[in-house]
Scaffold this active site. Sequence first.
Site, mmCIF file in Angstrom:
data_model
loop_
_atom_site.group_PDB
_atom_site.id
_atom_site.type_symbol
_atom_site.label_atom_id
_atom_site.label_comp_id
_atom_site.label_asym_id
_atom_site.label_seq_id
_atom_site.Cartn_x
_atom_site.Cartn_y
_atom_site.Cartn_z
ATOM 1 N N HIS A 223 -22.416 35.421 -25.469
ATOM 2 C CA HIS A 223 -23.179 36.683 -25.593
ATOM 3 C C HIS A 223 -22.325 37.650 -26.425
ATOM 4 C CE1 HIS A 223 -26.026 39.732 -24.696
ATOM 5 N NE2 HIS A 223 -25.757 39.981 -23.413
ATOM 6 N N HIS A 262 -29.616 31.720 -31.954
ATOM 7 C CA HIS A 262 -30.130 32.744 -31.043
ATOM 8 C C HIS A 262 -31.217 32.138 -30.184
ATOM 9 C CE1 HIS A 262 -31.549 36.596 -29.549
ATOM 10 N NE2 HIS A 262 -30.363 37.046 -29.919
ATOM 11 N N ASP A 313 -23.668 39.132 -34.211
ATOM 12 C CA ASP A 313 -22.211 39.098 -34.053
ATOM 13 C C ASP A 313 -21.464 38.603 -35.280
ATOM 14 O OD1 ASP A 313 -21.993 40.135 -31.470
ATOM 15 O OD2 ASP A 313 -22.693 38.251 -30.621
HETATM 16 N N1 ACO Z 1 -23.153 26.406 -33.584
HETATM 17 C C1 ACO Z 1 -23.477 25.078 -33.608
HETATM 18 N N2 ACO Z 1 -24.595 24.590 -33.075
HETATM 19 C C2 ACO Z 1 -25.426 25.454 -32.484
HETATM 20 C C3 ACO Z 1 -25.166 26.818 -32.418
HETATM 21 C C4 ACO Z 1 -23.966 27.273 -33.003
HETATM 22 N N3 ACO Z 1 -23.664 28.564 -32.978
HETATM 23 N N4 ACO Z 1 -26.162 27.446 -31.779
HETATM 24 C C5 ACO Z 1 -27.038 26.487 -31.450
HETATM 25 N N5 ACO Z 1 -26.596 25.295 -31.868
HETATM 26 C C6 ACO Z 1 -27.275 24.009 -31.733
HETATM 27 C C7 ACO Z 1 -26.886 23.374 -30.392
HETATM 28 O O1 ACO Z 1 -25.777 22.505 -30.524
HETATM 29 C C8 ACO Z 1 -28.146 22.627 -30.033
HETATM 30 O O2 ACO Z 1 -28.219 21.450 -30.789
HETATM 31 P P1 ACO Z 1 -28.772 20.099 -30.137
HETATM 32 O O3 ACO Z 1 -30.190 20.402 -29.752
HETATM 33 O O4 ACO Z 1 -28.617 19.106 -31.236
HETATM 34 O O5 ACO Z 1 -27.896 19.836 -28.948
HETATM 35 C C9 ACO Z 1 -29.260 23.526 -30.541
HETATM 36 O O6 ACO Z 1 -28.679 24.269 -31.624
HETATM 37 C C10 ACO Z 1 -29.785 24.490 -29.485
HETATM 38 O O7 ACO Z 1 -28.657 25.192 -28.930
HETATM 39 P P2 ACO Z 1 -28.609 25.803 -27.473
HETATM 40 O O8 ACO Z 1 -27.200 26.125 -27.126
HETATM 41 O O9 ACO Z 1 -29.391 24.952 -26.506
HETATM 42 O O10 ACO Z 1 -29.442 27.135 -27.719
HETATM 43 P P3 ACO Z 1 -29.510 28.351 -26.749
HETATM 44 O O11 ACO Z 1 -30.777 29.028 -27.018
HETATM 45 O O12 ACO Z 1 -29.212 27.945 -25.351
HETATM 46 O O13 ACO Z 1 -28.252 29.221 -27.219
HETATM 47 C C11 ACO Z 1 -26.831 30.728 -28.193
HETATM 48 C C12 ACO Z 1 -28.309 30.372 -27.903
HETATM 49 C C13 ACO Z 1 -26.041 30.751 -26.893
HETATM 50 C C14 ACO Z 1 -26.786 32.109 -28.824
HETATM 51 C C15 ACO Z 1 -26.250 29.669 -29.165
HETATM 52 O O14 ACO Z 1 -26.942 29.697 -30.381
HETATM 53 C C16 ACO Z 1 -24.756 29.850 -29.377
HETATM 54 O O15 ACO Z 1 -23.948 29.350 -28.583
HETATM 55 N N6 ACO Z 1 -24.345 30.591 -30.453
HETATM 56 C C17 ACO Z 1 -22.939 30.878 -30.651
HETATM 57 C C18 ACO Z 1 -22.506 32.036 -29.788
HETATM 58 C C19 ACO Z 1 -23.044 33.351 -30.301
HETATM 59 O O16 ACO Z 1 -22.981 33.645 -31.477
HETATM 60 N N7 ACO Z 1 -23.552 34.137 -29.356
HETATM 61 C C20 ACO Z 1 -24.085 35.455 -29.666
HETATM 62 C C21 ACO Z 1 -25.583 35.434 -29.590
HETATM 63 S S1 ACO Z 1 -26.246 37.034 -29.960
HETATM 64 C C22 ACO Z 1 -25.825 37.942 -28.606
HETATM 65 O O17 ACO Z 1 -25.820 37.485 -27.507
HETATM 66 C C23 ACO Z 1 -25.418 39.307 -28.792
#
Ligand code: ACO
Length: 376
Positions: A223, A262, A313
């Site tokens: 987050h 996201h 971010d």
């Molecule tokens: N880097 C690499 N792969 C990613 C990323 C990433 N940043 N984000 C998503 N993916 C991929 C996952 O590996 C997954 O792939 P798969 O289906 O082949 O396993 C798919 O995309 C879906 O990812 P999830 O983690 O299930 O998506 P979720 O909706 O749960 O997560 C989140 C959203 C937590 C923001 C995620 O994109 C992430 O971890 N991003 C990096 C952290 C980040 O930047 N957080 C800030 C978000 S904005 C905020 O909160 C202010």
Amino acid sequence: MSSLGKAGLEDVVVSTSDICFIDGREGRLVYRGFDVDDLAAHSSFEEVVYLLWHGGLPNKKELAAHVKAMRSTANRKIPPKMIQMLRALPKKTTPMEVLRTGISALSAFDPDAADNSREASVRKALRLTTQMPTLVAAWERIRHGKAPVAPNPRLSHSANFLYMMFGKKPTPLAEKTFDVALILHADHEFNASTFAARVTAATLSDMHSAIVSGIGALKGPLHGGANEQVMLMVEKIKSPATAGAWIRKALADKARIMGFGHRVYRVEDPRAKHLRRLATELGEQAGNTDSVRILDTVAREVTADKKIYPNVDLFSGAAYKTMGIPTDQFTPIFAMSRVAGWAAHVLEQHGNNRLIRPRAEYTGATRATYVPVDQR
Ligand code: ACO
């Protein structure tokens, strides 16, 4: 039959709300009907706080009174005993830990602490929003052995924070950049920290407790903690020339790249373009755009490879770093803005409250036989 949806409450609608609208396909973010693009171009963080809490834009008189209250030393100051408390903390305490502890402690000094009426909650929200920068800046100075700088009532919310951090007034570009960053982070519907704040508020707990819940949830790297992680990645990459090879290896290693992806947006986060522009302008003024150039290369590769896009971010830290703000203060700065949204949600929750208490689908044993310990 299972009623379980997708993990992580994905796509679950838990309540109605008038505060914030996100169109994840169009890439639009709207506070109380106003597009953040317009607010970033024309408004101020101080005015956005009013908008979020009171539901509409203020007229001239209302804005003047609100700005006066947000700038008043009576609201911004933190008690001397809090400063003593900060001095007693180990210097290695992270700014997010200090913020979580400090906001909790501030409730002990708040004259409205136990009063959950709307009027008292708005007063507490105002104090929390105006005290948070004082607390964050005071810790920055104390941990480096310097005396805290008192708030300056002639300065805007954003200029005053930078003044208390560095002991001198910011440039107009730094003030403007910081203010737009605060506008862009102020609310985001039922994100994890806001939901945490609402769950706490729904037990009829108080404003301070709800905000502390929000801070705890914001801290995590999935987050608000992601902005710090992005800058740590930029530091590891070192230069624009090495960015392509570095990120291609990280992607091949299946690393999670911070600042991308996201739960709601399927396109680029509408906040990212503003933060990229501001980080670029600041970098150009300072004669160093390396961070933005590194992030541009990273973004190109990540989007081409994974079809995921920059989120809020990705570029914020590059702007803060150019202003001289240390990396571990990025998430507290996020909280300094999001406190406005958390407070708006607490007010809305208390205005039409019902306890938030979902169920779990139990997957454990149901009829285990207890065996005394000496027979196991
Ligand atoms: N880097 C690499 N792969 C990613 C990323 C990433 N940043 N984000 C998503 N993916 C991929 C996952 O590996 C997954 O792939 P798969 O289906 O082949 O396993 C798919 O995309 C879906 O990812 P999830 O983690 O299930 O998506 P979720 O909706 O749960 O997560 C989140 C959203 C937590 C923001 C995620 O994109 C992430 O971890 N991003 C990096 C952290 C980040 O930047 N957080 C800030 C978000 S904005 C905020 O909160 C202010």
